[in-house]
Design a protein around this motif. Structure first.
Motif, PDB file in Angstrom:
ATOM      1  N   GLY A 132     -21.222 -27.596  -2.834  1.00  0.00           N
ATOM      2  CA  GLY A 132     -21.785 -28.427  -2.104  1.00  0.00           C
ATOM      3  C   GLY A 132     -23.314 -27.940  -1.718  1.00  0.00           C
ATOM      4  O   GLY A 132     -24.194 -28.984  -1.697  1.00  0.00           O
ATOM      5  N   ALA A 133     -23.768 -26.865  -1.879  1.00  0.00           N
ATOM      6  CA  ALA A 133     -25.310 -26.554  -1.646  1.00  0.00           C
ATOM      7  C   ALA A 133     -25.772 -26.733  -2.943  1.00  0.00           C
ATOM      8  O   ALA A 133     -26.800 -27.247  -3.070  1.00  0.00           O
ATOM      9  CB  ALA A 133     -25.042 -24.933  -1.359  1.00  0.00           C
TER      10      ALA A 133
ATOM     11  N   ILE B   1     -19.387 -33.330   3.805  1.00  0.00           N
ATOM     12  CA  ILE B   1     -20.283 -32.523   3.036  1.00  0.00           C
ATOM     13  C   ILE B   1     -21.225 -33.568   2.834  1.00  0.00           C
ATOM     14  O   ILE B   1     -22.456 -32.979   2.758  1.00  0.00           O
ATOM     15  CB  ILE B   1     -19.459 -32.430   1.650  1.00  0.00           C
TER      16      ILE B   1
ATOM     17  N   GLN C  44     -25.305 -29.162  -5.182  1.00  0.00           N
ATOM     18  CA  GLN C  44     -25.357 -30.471  -4.991  1.00  0.00           C
ATOM     19  C   GLN C  44     -26.464 -30.897  -4.213  1.00  0.00           C
ATOM     20  O   GLN C  44     -27.155 -31.845  -4.796  1.00  0.00           O
ATOM     21  CB  GLN C  44     -24.244 -31.208  -4.764  1.00  0.00           C
TER      22      GLN C  44
ATOM     23  N   TYR D 225     -16.697 -29.109  -5.947  1.00  0.00           N
ATOM     24  CA  TYR D 225     -17.144 -28.206  -4.816  1.00  0.00           C
ATOM     25  C   TYR D 225     -16.482 -26.970  -5.047  1.00  0.00           C
ATOM     26  O   TYR D 225     -16.986 -25.998  -4.680  1.00  0.00           O
ATOM     27  CB  TYR D 225     -16.436 -28.970  -3.410  1.00  0.00           C
TER      28      TYR D 225
ATOM     29  N   THR E 103     -23.641 -33.200   5.737  1.00  0.00           N
ATOM     30  CA  THR E 103     -24.201 -32.257   5.972  1.00  0.00           C
ATOM     31  C   THR E 103     -25.532 -32.165   4.955  1.00  0.00           C
ATOM     32  O   THR E 103     -26.576 -31.616   5.560  1.00  0.00           O
ATOM     33  CB  THR E 103     -23.300 -31.202   5.593  1.00  0.00           C
ATOM     34  N   GLN E 104     -25.253 -32.788   3.808  1.00  0.00           N
ATOM     35  CA  GLN E 104     -26.227 -32.710   2.967  1.00  0.00           C
ATOM     36  C   GLN E 104     -27.512 -33.345   3.159  1.00  0.00           C
ATOM     37  O   GLN E 104     -28.673 -33.331   3.167  1.00  0.00           O
ATOM     38  CB  GLN E 104     -25.779 -33.141   1.673  1.00  0.00           C
TER      39      GLN E 104
ATOM     40  N   LEU F 258     -21.225 -25.009   3.161  1.00  0.00           N
ATOM     41  CA  LEU F 258     -20.585 -25.873   2.424  1.00  0.00           C
ATOM     42  C   LEU F 258     -19.897 -25.269   1.140  1.00  0.00           C
ATOM     43  O   LEU F 258     -18.899 -25.777   0.368  1.00  0.00           O
ATOM     44  CB  LEU F 258     -21.478 -27.275   1.900  1.00  0.00           C
TER      45      LEU F 258
END
Lengths: 232, 117
Positions: free
Chosen positions: A66-67, B94, A69, A172, B97-98, A62
Motif C-alpha cells: 500500500g505504501a 487503503i 503504491q 498489498y 489512506t493513500q 498500510l
C-alpha cells in the motif's frame, strides 16, 4: 527524463537521512519521495532533512504494498516518466541508479530489477530464504517461461507505462514477486542487472528468518493465483 | 420439550435482531437473513413433520442431521460473504489512506510556496 526515487519507510529513523542525502549527493536531476508508512519512531522528521524531499505521510500503516503504491500514484499524477524504488534501510547501492535509468531512457526495457544473484556479490542470506527465492524463481520460469533470479528485490526502476499499471493495481502482500510475474504476463520487457547490496546496518528486516518459510509458501501460492487472475 | 425451547429461543433471537436494527446498530439488509432463518426454525419446530418429509426425500434417517447440514452450509456461505465485504472495505480504507497522504503532501507543498513568497 523526469525521474522520481520512491523510498517507502517504516521505522527507519537510523538510516533514512543517510539514504536521502546519498541520493542528492550523487544525482541532482531526480526527485526523492519518502513514503512514511505510519512509522512510530522519528522517521518522518529524519526524512525532512532536505527541503527538496517530497514527504508523503500515510496516516496509518498500510504495509509495503500500500505504501509503495502511494508512491506510484504520486509519480503517475505528477507525470514522472521513470520511477525507481529504493529501500530505506540503506541496503541498496544507489550508484546503480544511473545504469538503471539509462536502460529505461533508451527504451531497452520497461522494468529494470537490481539483482543480487546474477553475479556473486557477496550478499549473505539465510539458507531458507535463499532456497525459497530459488524455488519461486523456478515457478515463475515454469509458469511464464521467463527467468527472474532475484524475485524479491525491492530495487527496481520502471517506465511510465508500468507506473500507470502500478498506480492502478498493486498487490498489498508480497508485491515484488507478484508484480514481476504480473508484468511478464502483460508482456512487458524486464531486465535484471547485477547490483551490490549491503547487509542491513540497522533496524530489522520485514522478514525474519523464522517467518521466511511461511512467507515463501505464501508467495508460491500467490504466484499460482496470479496466473488465473483476471486482468483488471 | 426441545421444540418449545427452540421456539422460545428463536423468538428471543428475532427480538434481539429487531432491537439491533431499531438502535441503528445493524443494517436492515443484514438483518433479513437472520430473521428469515428464525422464522424457518419456528416453522420447523411447530410442524416437525416438514423436516421428516424432507429427510425422507434425501434418504436421511436422522432428520436433525439434515438440519445441521443445511445450517453448516448456510453459515459457511455467510462467512464467505462477510470476507468479501471485509476485503472490499480493506481496499477502500487503503485507497482513502493513500488519498489523504497525497492531499497532505499537496497542502504542504502549497504552504511552502506561500512561505517563500
Amino acid at each position: 527524463m523526469k525521474t522520481i526515487i520512491i523510498i517507502p519507510a517504516y521505522n527507519e529513523q537510523e538510516t533514512i537521512k543517510k539514504v536521502v542525502n546519498n541520493i542528492y549527493e550523487q544525482y541532482n536531476d531526480v526527485d526523492v519521495a519518502v513514503i512514511n508508512d505510519g512509522s512510530t519512531d522519528n522517521t518522518l522528521n529524519e526524512a525532512k532533512c532536505n527541503k527538496k524531499v517530497i514527504i508523503i505521510d500515510l496516516p496509518c500503516n498500510l504495509g509495503i504494498g500500500g505504501a509503495m503504491q502511494t508512491g506510484y500514484l504520486y509519480a503517475y499524477r505528477n507525470n514522472y516518466e521513470i520511477a525507481i524504488q529504493v529501500d530505506a534501510d540503506g541496503q541498496h547501492d544507489i550508484s546503480y541508479i544511473k545504469q538503471m535509468r539509462n536502460i529505461i531512457e533508451h527504451g531497452q526495457s520497461n522494468m529494470v530489477i537490481g539483482s543480487r544473484f546474477i553475479e556473486n556479490t557477496g550478499y549473505k542470506q539465510t539458507f531458507a530464504r535463499m532456497l525459497g527465492i530459488k524455488i519461486n524463481s523456478m515457478i515463475i520460469k515454469v509458469l511464464t517461461k521467463r527467468r527472474i533470479y532475484d524475485i524479491t528485490s525491492g530495487f527496481r526502476a520502471v517506465d511510465r507505462d508500468i507506473i500507470k499499471c502500478f498506480a492502478k493495481d498493486y498487490p498489498y502482500d508480497y508485491p515484488e514477486p507478484a508484480t514481476n510475474m504480473q508484468m511478464i504476463i502483460k508482456g512487458k520487457n524486464i531486465k535484471e542487472i547485477p547490483v551490490k547490496m549491503y547487509n542491513r546496518t540497522a533496524g530489522v528486516s520485514s522478514i525474519s528468518p523464522l517467518k521466511s518459510v511461511k512467507y515463501m509458501l505464501k508467495v508460491t501460492l500467490s504466484l499460482f493465483l496470479m496466473k488465473i487472475k483476471k486482468d483488471v | 420439550m426441545i421444540y418449545i425451547c427452540t421456539i422460545i429461543f428463536a423468538i428471543i433471537f428475532i427480538i434481539f435482531i429487531l432491537n439491533l436494527v431499531r438502535k441503528n446498530k445493524l443494517d436492515e439488509k443484514y438483518s433479513i437473513l437472520w430473521l428469515f432463518f428464525s422464522v424457518i426454525i419456528i416453522g420447523v419446530s411447530i410442524y416437525p413433520g416438514i423436516l421428516e418429509q424432507i429427510s425422507k426425500l434425501f434418504d436421511v434417517y436422522y432428520p436433525p442431521a439434515l438440519l445441521l447440514l443445511f445450517a453448516i452450509i448456510i453459515l459457511g456461505a455467510y462467512i464467505v460473504h462477510i470476507i468479501l465485504i471485509i476485503t472490499n472495505q480493506n481496499k477502500m480504507i487503503i485507497k482513502l489512506t493513500q488519498e489523504i497522504a497525497l492531499l497532505k503532501e499537496e497542502i504542504m507543498r502549497k504552504d511552502n510556496i506561500k512561505d517563500e513568497k
